[in-house]
Design a protein around this motif. Sequence first.
Motif, short mmCIF file in Angstrom:
data_model
loop_
_atom_site.label_atom_id
_atom_site.label_comp_id
_atom_site.label_asym_id
_atom_site.label_seq_id
_atom_site.Cartn_x
_atom_site.Cartn_y
_atom_site.Cartn_z
N VAL A 66 0.87 -1.17 0.00
CA VAL A 66 0.00 0.00 0.00
C VAL A 66 0.91 1.22 0.00
O VAL A 66 1.74 1.38 0.89
CB VAL A 66 -0.93 0.03 1.23
CG1 VAL A 66 -1.76 1.31 1.24
CG2 VAL A 66 -1.83 -1.20 1.25
N VAL A 74 -3.93 4.27 6.77
CA VAL A 74 -4.65 3.37 5.89
C VAL A 74 -5.88 2.81 6.60
O VAL A 74 -5.78 2.26 7.70
CB VAL A 74 -3.75 2.21 5.43
CG1 VAL A 74 -4.52 1.22 4.58
CG2 VAL A 74 -2.54 2.75 4.66
N SER A 76 -8.28 -0.03 6.66
CA SER A 76 -8.37 -1.40 6.13
C SER A 76 -9.77 -1.71 5.60
O SER A 76 -9.91 -2.50 4.66
CB SER A 76 -7.93 -2.42 7.17
OG SER A 76 -8.70 -2.29 8.34
N LYS A 78 -11.76 0.41 4.00
CA LYS A 78 -11.84 0.99 2.66
C LYS A 78 -11.09 0.12 1.65
O LYS A 78 -11.54 -0.07 0.53
CB LYS A 78 -11.29 2.42 2.63
CG LYS A 78 -12.23 3.43 3.24
CD LYS A 78 -11.66 4.84 3.06
CE LYS A 78 -12.62 5.88 3.59
NZ LYS A 78 -12.07 7.25 3.40
N VAL A 79 -9.94 -0.41 2.08
CA VAL A 79 -9.17 -1.31 1.19
C VAL A 79 -9.99 -2.56 0.91
O VAL A 79 -10.11 -2.98 -0.25
CB VAL A 79 -7.80 -1.67 1.81
CG1 VAL A 79 -7.11 -2.76 1.00
CG2 VAL A 79 -6.92 -0.43 1.91
N ASP A 120 -2.76 5.22 -2.99
CA ASP A 120 -3.60 6.22 -2.35
C ASP A 120 -3.95 7.34 -3.34
O ASP A 120 -3.05 8.05 -3.82
CB ASP A 120 -2.84 6.80 -1.15
CG ASP A 120 -3.61 7.80 -0.33
OD1 ASP A 120 -4.70 8.23 -0.75
OD2 ASP A 120 -3.09 8.15 0.76
N LEU A 158 -8.19 5.42 0.31
CA LEU A 158 -7.87 4.50 1.39
C LEU A 158 -7.60 5.17 2.72
O LEU A 158 -7.31 4.52 3.71
CB LEU A 158 -6.67 3.61 1.00
CG LEU A 158 -5.35 4.29 0.59
CD1 LEU A 158 -4.59 4.85 1.75
CD2 LEU A 158 -4.51 3.29 -0.17
#
Length: 160
Positions: A66, A74, A76, A78-79, A120, A158
């Motif tokens: 990432v 970050v 997680s 959203k990922v 991103d 993200l």
Amino acid sequence: MSKELKASSLKVQTFLSDRGKDFVVQQMPSSTRTAKEAADAIGCTVSQIAKSLIFKHSETGEPVLVVASGTNMVCSNKVKDATGIVLKKADAAFVRDKVGYAIGGVPPVAHNEKIHTILDKDLQKYSEIWAAAGTPNSVFKLNPKHLGELTHGEWIDLAQ
């Protein structure tokens, strides 16, 4: 800044040069291990630092890269929503083994193996960003378009 590159940084420079890019890996006189340290050493904003974070794919155990803006945490969830990948924390030994670099110097390119990469979207706000180049005090400048081309990464929102 020193002209002589360490082996890890030379690996990154060779990768970039082999792809016809005019990027220059720079050894900085001070640490670039964290986004804040890198921004201070370079003289840019923390948001312009493209920090490379290695996670484990929860299902396959494979590394996931990432690349996030230096000010972003970050998310997680959203990922997972964007990619279907559940991220797990990776320890230093996993990062070194799978990627070939120590935490604090992981570049977005020139890894030991092909790595699924997530980028991103916030980095696209800048014409110029900086990424680690293999050591805790080496960096290279690029633009987000080139980051996408070099990593074949997927751009998502993200940030937490």
